[in-house]
Enzyme design. Structure first.
Site, PDB file in Angstrom:
ATOM      1  N   THR A  99       0.942  -1.228   0.226  1.00  0.00           N
ATOM      2  CA  THR A  99      -0.091  -0.171  -0.077  1.00  0.00           C
ATOM      3  C   THR A  99       1.007   1.540  -0.496  1.00  0.00           C
ATOM      4  OG1 THR A  99      -2.329  -0.951   0.952  1.00  0.00           O
ATOM      5  CG2 THR A  99      -1.813   1.336   1.616  1.00  0.00           C
ATOM      6  N   LYS A 174      -7.619   1.677  -2.799  1.00  0.00           N
ATOM      7  CA  LYS A 174      -7.126   0.963  -1.225  1.00  0.00           C
ATOM      8  C   LYS A 174      -7.096   2.010  -0.231  1.00  0.00           C
ATOM      9  CE  LYS A 174      -5.416  -1.142   1.520  1.00  0.00           C
ATOM     10  NZ  LYS A 174      -4.197  -2.244   1.600  1.00  0.00           N
ATOM     11  N   LYS A 242      -0.168   5.306   9.024  1.00  0.00           N
ATOM     12  CA  LYS A 242       1.101   5.296   7.462  1.00  0.00           C
ATOM     13  C   LYS A 242      -0.825   5.678   6.344  1.00  0.00           C
ATOM     14  CE  LYS A 242       1.967   2.615   4.436  1.00  0.00           C
ATOM     15  NZ  LYS A 242       1.884   0.990   3.654  1.00  0.00           N
TER      16      LYS A 242
END
Lengths: 293, 293
Positions: A99, A174, A242
């Site tokens: 990701t 995502k 993150k």
């Protein structure tokens, strides 16, 4: 018999290790690289070839899959001085399943294109459980014909495999996924705090609400863990931080603020300040409780 | 043959009308009251007895059920000068299925107790569809033995019927339900705005996200309506505003802020300002878009 394409797999963490195992079991000739080489051991016993660098791993590979933590890691293992691009053959396909930001994905795509290497961004959801059970959801951006080439590989790793658009689109979807994950978790935490402050049995509340219009995966899966005081990961606070950094940077570039997502990020910062960065994301409940008293 | 208890049903709105119909079909002798008497017509044709006031309706009733909009309405039809309490027999059970504040529910409970009348707060979720299909989720506060007396009635109206605690507890759990409904909806809207700003097909995004850890009822049911530009209710903005007023007042009394829920309430206020109060709650998307541009 048709020869299976050769795969180089870079990054054998909690996600990458079981994913690489599924590819080996599916019969793909596999070369593996991990920063900490000891994690290659089980796969090598099962027939994988270890490589000391991403560049060594990518020699002769038809597909190079990276599954690392963050954008800089992806750039390093793919584009760095001993990165996969240094040895990969023309026409190879690189697939990043980490990701990272859509912009970094597009940068990698453009860079690899100059070397006549194709690139797909193919992040996943479903966590370590999905990786172990090969039930990951995989969202793929890039050229559609390249996606079709890679489809059999994805099928060995996941269940809901969807081509979502041009390069970077997988990472955008995502990001949307993480927005919902974050804000749905906030919903659960606020409902639990309200119930508790009013003397309601939280397990009863979860049971009642799971039946109807307030149902969510987070309620059914993270709610019970919070009630039990189980804050083990699952998915770590620092990794959601993150991911939300990626989301909120991307939002900023689009000129949008995503107020609910920003709110969750502030609570996660409070988690980190209180030494809870390596707990499961359901620790958000503790951050909310600190505010709510 | 055992005689069915007699029921008075007060309030034949979009929820009450089909609910009263189910009770009539189940064989309960039914007397009905509605402010606008014309809505009693179909039920009277089917065998219900109309009453001109709640007090008239409650004469000889074993159970008095109220399904009205707000706390003041409940107080009026149950405790007002022509309210049900004026004629109800000692030992009768009143059941309020409206969504009102826990404090108002407890006030009604205490007031009725002085008249030796029992009271349950039994709000529902599942909306008009749940009311029509007798699939409502029903969360019940009050004395447990009184709940058991009323259980056959609830079974004619819903599927997931749960005793949640002492008087007012049903309304607290309903408040928790509305917290989750509101914040889950915000999650869907933020994900859709992010997708759209990045050129992702929102239907593809909804498909991908429905499979995993960001799944929710709101995503699967309201997401597609937003994508189609269908902002018809469902559940109206102004009713969610009313419910969140209850939630946030209750939160304030507990000394908590519920930041995600408060955020949603501010967006709903923007909906109302823009003439969208009678649209479905998914119109929240339009309010978010006005902020996000």
């Amino acid at each position: 018999m048709q020869t299976r394409p050769r795969i180089a797999f870079l990054g054998l963490g909690i996600m990458g290790l079981p994913m690489a195992g599924h590819l080996l079991n599916a019969g793909y000739p596999l070369t593996v690289f991990n920063r900490n080489a000891s994690r290659t051991w089980d796969l090598v016993q099962a027939g994988a070839k270890p490589a000391p660098t991403p560049s060594e791993a990518a020699k002769d590979a038809d597909f190079v899959i990276s599954m690392v933590t963050d954008g800089p890691d992806v750039e390093q293992v793919l584009l760095g001085s001993d990165g996969a691009v240094q040895s990969a053959r023309t026409g190879a396909v690189f697939i990043d399943m980490s990701t990272i930001s859509p912009d970094t994905a597009r940068l990698v795509y453009r860079n690899l294109l100059q070397h006549q290497i194709e690139f797909l961004d193919a992040p996943v959801s479903g966590g370590d459980v999905g990786a172990r059970n090969a039930t990951l959801t995989i969202m793929v951006g890039g050229k559609q014909d390249v996606f079709e080439q890679a489809r059999p590989i994805f099928s060995a790793l996941g269940k809901r495999i969807t081509y979502v658009g041009s390069s970077g689109s997988g990472q955008v979807v995502k990001a949307c996924n993480q927005v919902m994950t974050a804000v749905n978790l906030l919903a659960v935490c606020e409902a639990l705090v309200l119930a508790e402050k009013n003397g309601i049995d939280p397990q009863v509340m979860i049971h009642v609400l799971s039946g109807g219009a307030s149902q969510s995966w987070s309620l059914e899966n993270l709610g019970p863990r919070i009630v039990k005081g189980d804050f083990s990961p699952g998915f770590m606070v620092k990794l959601l931080q993150k991911d939300l950094n990626i989301v909120l940077s991307q939002a900023q570039r689009c000129g949008i603020s995503l107020p609910g997502t920003s709110l969750v990020q502030r609570f996660l910062e409070d988690n980190a300040v209180h030494g809870e960065a390596s707990e499961g994301t359901q620790a958000l409940y503790k951050a909310l409780k600190r505010v709510e008293g």
